[in-house]
Motif scaffolding. Sequence first.
Motif, short mmCIF file in Angstrom:
data_model
loop_
_atom_site.label_atom_id
_atom_site.label_comp_id
_atom_site.label_asym_id
_atom_site.label_seq_id
_atom_site.Cartn_x
_atom_site.Cartn_y
_atom_site.Cartn_z
N ARG A 149 -27.18 -14.91 14.68
CA ARG A 149 -26.25 -15.25 15.79
C ARG A 149 -24.84 -14.79 15.45
O ARG A 149 -24.11 -14.32 16.33
CB ARG A 149 -26.25 -16.77 16.02
N ALA A 150 -24.46 -14.94 14.19
CA ALA A 150 -23.12 -14.50 13.77
C ALA A 150 -23.00 -12.98 13.96
O ALA A 150 -21.96 -12.47 14.39
CB ALA A 150 -22.85 -14.89 12.32
N LEU A 151 -24.06 -12.26 13.64
CA LEU A 151 -24.05 -10.80 13.83
C LEU A 151 -23.90 -10.46 15.31
O LEU A 151 -23.07 -9.62 15.69
CB LEU A 151 -25.34 -10.20 13.25
N ASP A 152 -24.68 -11.12 16.14
CA ASP A 152 -24.60 -10.91 17.60
C ASP A 152 -23.19 -11.18 18.12
O ASP A 152 -22.66 -10.46 18.95
CB ASP A 152 -25.51 -11.93 18.31
N ASP A 153 -22.63 -12.29 17.61
CA ASP A 153 -21.30 -12.69 18.05
C ASP A 153 -20.27 -11.60 17.74
O ASP A 153 -19.42 -11.27 18.56
CB ASP A 153 -20.94 -14.00 17.32
N PHE A 154 -20.40 -11.02 16.56
CA PHE A 154 -19.48 -9.93 16.19
C PHE A 154 -19.71 -8.71 17.09
O PHE A 154 -18.75 -8.15 17.65
CB PHE A 154 -19.67 -9.54 14.71
N ILE A 155 -20.96 -8.31 17.23
CA ILE A 155 -21.26 -7.10 18.01
C ILE A 155 -20.78 -7.26 19.46
O ILE A 155 -20.20 -6.35 20.04
CB ILE A 155 -22.80 -6.80 17.98
N ASN A 156 -20.98 -8.44 20.02
CA ASN A 156 -20.63 -8.63 21.43
C ASN A 156 -19.15 -8.94 21.67
O ASN A 156 -18.64 -8.67 22.75
CB ASN A 156 -21.47 -9.77 22.04
N ASN A 157 -18.48 -9.51 20.68
CA ASN A 157 -17.11 -9.98 20.95
C ASN A 157 -16.00 -9.30 20.18
O ASN A 157 -14.86 -9.30 20.61
CB ASN A 157 -17.01 -11.49 20.69
N ARG A 158 -16.29 -8.77 18.99
CA ARG A 158 -15.18 -8.25 18.19
C ARG A 158 -15.31 -6.78 17.81
O ARG A 158 -14.30 -6.14 17.54
CB ARG A 158 -15.00 -9.10 16.92
N LEU A 159 -16.52 -6.25 17.79
CA LEU A 159 -16.69 -4.85 17.39
C LEU A 159 -15.85 -3.92 18.26
O LEU A 159 -15.30 -2.93 17.77
CB LEU A 159 -18.19 -4.47 17.47
N ILE A 160 -15.71 -4.26 19.51
CA ILE A 160 -14.99 -3.40 20.46
C ILE A 160 -13.54 -3.13 20.04
O ILE A 160 -12.96 -2.12 20.40
CB ILE A 160 -15.10 -4.02 21.88
N GLN A 161 -12.97 -4.04 19.21
CA GLN A 161 -11.60 -3.79 18.73
C GLN A 161 -11.51 -3.78 17.20
O GLN A 161 -10.42 -3.78 16.64
CB GLN A 161 -10.63 -4.81 19.34
#
Length: 514
Positions: free
Chosen positions: A238-250
């Motif tokens: 879930r932590a990985l998903d959270d990063f990919i969906n919310n923070r990777l973009i920046q």
Amino acid sequence: MKKACIIFGDQLSESLSVLSHLDKEKDTILMCEVNEEASYVKHHKAKIAFVFSAMRHFALRLQEIGFKVIYTQIDSKENTGNFTAELKRFLATYDADALIFTEPSEYRVKKMAQSWETLFNIPVKMLEDDRFLITPAEFSHWAANKKNLLLEFFYRMMRKKFNILMKDGHPIGEQWNFDATNRQFPKGNISIPSPFNAPIDSITMEVIDSVNEKFSGHFGELSKSNFYFAVTRIDALRALDDFINNRLIQFGDYQDAMLENEPWMFHSHLSFYLNCGLLLPLECINAAEEAYHLGKAPLNCVEGFIRQILGWREYVRGIYWLYMPNYASMNYLQANRPLPDFFWGAQTPMNCLSQCIGQTQKWAYAHHIQRLMVIGNFALLCGLSVKEVNEWFLVVYADAFEWVEMPNVTGMILYADGGLLGSKPYAAGGSYINKMSNYCKNCHYKVKEKTGTTACPFNYLYWYFLMQHEDKFRTNPRMSMMYSTLSKMEPQSRLLIKANAEDFLNSLKPAKYT
Ligand code: FAD
Ligand code: DLZ
Ligand code: SF4
């Protein structure tokens, strides 16, 4: 044949090599929380709690899928306090024909494990840790006959080998590296997503209580309110998903940026899970690459993130095993000054250090540039003891294991390996920190002042560092510009810098923490 197996606290992966060698009916696994591991250096309380809770959850998971597990908790009366004695106790009650395990990640524990065959008079099988993408032997083969082991060439080799962000043999975007677009400082207000916060269950609560009781003298805060870690595979995913969906973009854009009271920024906060085995490197890399192909994140961010894991993480492990045990005693610049008291919680008027160390104390986390360009840069410029700085970094971060901590400290920040890892020291004055952060606005010191009592200490310390190590660095082509500026400096300016730097260094109070 009946096998005994030991699984260490950073081997919490269902794909761990040893598990496929076990017979669920006949073999038994030992996992143990031991005092020696928690306090041979006095790890941050949150780090100990994270590891113990993740271990307890992993043991339960192994039992759920049919393995027999014997588990020793830290507060058990029978607990002998170290791996060897726990194994001895285990083997005495359990009539095993062989001992089997996946190789420990650290040199210290591997040496210990190599003594077990003779000590227990039992055949021992140590398996390769195939959770890493290349083996130490492959790294050593890559390194052989190379003049220097630059990360960039290793990274390109890994991109090709694993076919990551590649098209028809070329890097996607026709560039290997997008760092040039990745060093922005946020202009105006930016919205930083809240970090992932895993739920706390009764197992974690119990661990928090016993760690606070047993390791009360250790550095760092630990309570229900600052325990955010995933301790199960499901929550780590879930932590990985959270990063990919919310923070990777920046991630890429603000990778080097630092803001007051913003410890998390757009980083992934996944190192803890990667290093203890709850996440695997390739699944993180694949998730980021997929986000790029789905148009969810831009190439500069995805490439930047992938480089950290496919490049840096594997590279530092390769360096560690290539040069250990000698790496542990390298001290090229003869840096021996004791750590100042504010590393262990005393106040400092230097706002950048106060911010970075303060958040480390609270969260057992700081992002890369805080570790490298604030704390690390300070340690380098002040000539802080290589041994003490290594110990500090190993203690304070929840992701710290020697194989990854030591090359970053001895090699990357302190240049104590004489340039095996980096081609020049990461030394910088206050203007770098001012460019990448807003720390200087609220600092007692003035970043624009080069000398004097209110001048930013990084400024004179930087030039003093160059003066002190002129014999080693003047001929380094990557430092020639700095040395040509230094050569043009008036003798009086040089004397003032020297006096300011020496006054500052003499004012540092050595830490009492042991
Ligand atoms: P992100 O910025 O999101 O990066 C993604 C991942 O890339 C990280 O999770 C990590 O697995 C990997 N990574 C990034 N940089 C490095 C690197 N230089 N070396 C190895 N892996 C890297 N990292 C550790 O995992 N453990 C340590 O003990 C550690 N000590 C460090 C000490 C110093 C002095 C420095 C300069 C860096 C250190 N690092 C260490 C590397 C890096 O700072 C952390 O991996 C990163 O800050 C972890 O946060 P994150 O997961 O949000 O990383
Ligand atoms: C970091 C850590 C801590 C604090 N405690 C334990 C422990 O009690 N038992 C254990 O198996 N592992 C622990 N670890 C992780 C080990 O230090 C890590 O597995 C070794 O570094 C492996 O070489
Ligand atoms: Fe750090 Fe210097 Fe800026 Fe103060 S002025 S925050 S000491 S860089």
